[in-house]
Design a protein around this motif. Structure first.
Motif, PDB file in Angstrom:
ATOM      1  N   GLY A  14      41.313  40.177  -2.608  1.00 50.11           N
ATOM      2  CA  GLY A  14      42.762  40.247  -2.803  1.00 50.11           C
ATOM      3  C   GLY A  14      43.347  41.205  -1.785  1.00 50.11           C
ATOM      4  O   GLY A  14      42.776  41.441  -0.732  1.00 50.11           O
TER       5      GLY A  14
ATOM      6  N   SER B  63      45.804  43.250   0.964  1.00 49.59           N
ATOM      7  CA  SER B  63      46.562  43.013   2.200  1.00 49.59           C
ATOM      8  C   SER B  63      45.982  41.879   3.043  1.00 49.59           C
ATOM      9  O   SER B  63      46.719  41.199   3.764  1.00 49.59           O
ATOM     10  CB  SER B  63      46.605  44.301   3.021  1.00 49.59           C
TER      11      SER B  63
ATOM     12  N   ASP C  12      36.295  38.861  -5.729  1.00 49.23           N
ATOM     13  CA  ASP C  12      36.592  39.677  -6.902  1.00 49.23           C
ATOM     14  C   ASP C  12      37.937  39.270  -7.464  1.00 49.23           C
ATOM     15  O   ASP C  12      38.786  38.716  -6.755  1.00 49.23           O
ATOM     16  CB  ASP C  12      36.545  41.180  -6.600  1.00 49.23           C
TER      17      ASP C  12
ATOM     18  N   LYS D 147      40.601  51.981  -9.467  1.00 51.45           N
ATOM     19  CA  LYS D 147      41.906  51.462  -9.041  1.00 51.45           C
ATOM     20  C   LYS D 147      42.376  50.484 -10.108  1.00 51.45           C
ATOM     21  O   LYS D 147      41.610  49.592 -10.495  1.00 51.45           O
ATOM     22  CB  LYS D 147      41.734  50.769  -7.682  1.00 51.45           C
TER      23      LYS D 147
ATOM     24  N   LYS E  70      43.065  54.093   5.695  1.00 49.70           N
ATOM     25  CA  LYS E  70      41.684  53.604   5.659  1.00 49.70           C
ATOM     26  C   LYS E  70      40.873  54.037   6.874  1.00 49.70           C
ATOM     27  O   LYS E  70      39.705  53.666   7.016  1.00 49.70           O
ATOM     28  CB  LYS E  70      41.700  52.088   5.532  1.00 49.70           C
TER      29      LYS E  70
HETATM   30  O1  LIG Z   1      41.655  46.115  -5.556  1.00 55.07           O
HETATM   31  C1  LIG Z   1      41.367  45.561  -4.521  1.00 55.07           C
HETATM   32  O2  LIG Z   1      41.455  46.239  -3.342  1.00 55.07           O
HETATM   33  C2  LIG Z   1      40.815  45.795  -2.136  1.00 55.07           C
HETATM   34  C3  LIG Z   1      41.605  46.376  -0.947  1.00 55.07           C
HETATM   35  O3  LIG Z   1      42.970  45.996  -1.084  1.00 55.07           O
HETATM   36  P1  LIG Z   1      44.090  46.427  -0.017  1.00 55.07           P
HETATM   37  O4  LIG Z   1      45.395  45.987  -0.611  1.00 55.07           O
HETATM   38  O5  LIG Z   1      43.981  47.913   0.144  1.00 55.07           O
HETATM   39  O6  LIG Z   1      43.778  45.698   1.242  1.00 55.07           O
HETATM   40  C4  LIG Z   1      40.711  44.278  -2.095  1.00 55.07           C
HETATM   41  O7  LIG Z   1      39.941  43.870  -1.006  1.00 55.07           O
HETATM   42  C5  LIG Z   1      40.091  43.787  -3.406  1.00 55.07           C
HETATM   43  O8  LIG Z   1      39.918  42.401  -3.390  1.00 55.07           O
HETATM   44  C6  LIG Z   1      41.057  44.111  -4.508  1.00 55.07           C
HETATM   45  O9  LIG Z   1      40.689  43.603  -5.762  1.00 55.07           O
END
Ligand SMILES: O=C1O[C@H](COP(=O)(O)O)[C@@H](O)[C@H](O)[C@H]1O
Length: 260
Positions: free
Chosen positions: A50, A52, A80, A189, A217
């Motif tokens: 999920g 970005s 996930d 999270k 990041k």
């Molecule tokens: O909670 C999650 O976070 C990761 C990273 O998300 P981001 O918005 O910081 O790019 C995501 O890869 C994962 O699938 C998701 O469930």
């Protein structure tokens, strides 16, 4: 580069000036693997995360990809998923549907979302069952070195803490060896309840790309790069990072791993 079971990977880091160029680079990469997989196997099995990453995939709805990609051969999974209703703002499925699935001719029967009417534990076990059926028919390929599914492509994002999928640093789920899909109810999270592929499944994919952007990041990415320099190349590396005092300002890019 070698995985713990001796499998060989070839990878590279692709760095871009801005997120628009990152999106173009990413969709070129996806289109290339899709074409190769359809040619070789007649299917393209792709597992999405999920976050970005999904917004970058929106470019696939534009020319030339909307016409050149063989959408009928795509089978879409989630690496996930948050255990929430499919129309909930936190749902990874909802995000992918809005950005991509509703805009390209992917067959609804080829979209494998989780059951959002059951507990996290049941959802994980049902998802693994579905995967096992699709591996039997080879819609999803099987790894030659273990019995894991071998997705044509797994796309991962990464959190500032180094988590990939819903595998968080130091969580017991990182050590699972026999399960394909597991669940957690204590995600650091939000939301807390999630299902996730385990590391053996992620590390068995033919291709994996980790797509990351932003200053938050940069520390985690720097540690991954250091890890690569030290020949420690499992995807697991990203999960075991923790924090470092060695900073980079920002990061905009993705790194790939291809199983040889
Ligand atoms: O909670 C999650 O976070 C990761 C990273 O998300 P981001 O918005 O910081 O790019 C995501 O890869 C994962 O699938 C998701 O469930």
């Amino acid at each position: 580069m070698a995985d713990s079971d001796g499998s060989k990977y070839k990878g590279d880091f692709r760095i871009f000036e801005n997120v628009d160029e990152l999106a173009t680079g990413l969709v070129d990469y996806i289109a290339e693997i899709s074409e190769m997989s359809v040619k070789e196997r007649g299917f393209f099995s792709i597992a999405l995360s999920g976050g970005s990453l999904i917004s970058f995939m929106g470019k696939l709805c534009e020319a030339p990809y909307n016409k050149t990609v063989d959408w009928g051969k795509w089978h879409i999974f989630w690496v996930d998923e948050r255990v929430v209703a499919k129309n909930h703002v936190d749902s990874n499925y909802k995000l992918a549907k809005e950005v991509l699935l509703s805009k390209v001719p992917i067959l609804p029967s080829h979209v494998y979302s989780i059951n959002d009417n059951v507990s996290a534990e049941e959802a994980a076990s049902e998802y693994e069952f579905v995967l096992r059926q699709l591996v039997k028919t080879r819609t999803v390929n099987v790894s030659e070195s273990n019995d894991c599914p071998k997705f044509d492509l797994i796309l991962l994002g990464m959190g500032p803490d180094g988590h990939i999928a819903s595998l968080f640093p130091w969580h017991a789920s990182l050590d699972l060896k026999d399960d394909w899909v597991t669940y957690i109810t204590d995600s650091p999270k939000p939301p807390p309840e999630r299902i996730t592929f385990t590391l053996p499944v992620i590390n068995s994919a033919s291709n994996v790309a980790v797509v990351v952007s932003g200053a938050a990041k940069a520390v985690a990415v720097k540690l991954v790069i250091d890890g690569y320099c030290e020949e420690s190349t499992e995807v697991a590396t990203a999960c075991r990072l923790g924090r470092s005092s060695r900073l980079m300002d920002s990061w905009c890019g993705f790194w790939t791993m291809r199983l040889l």
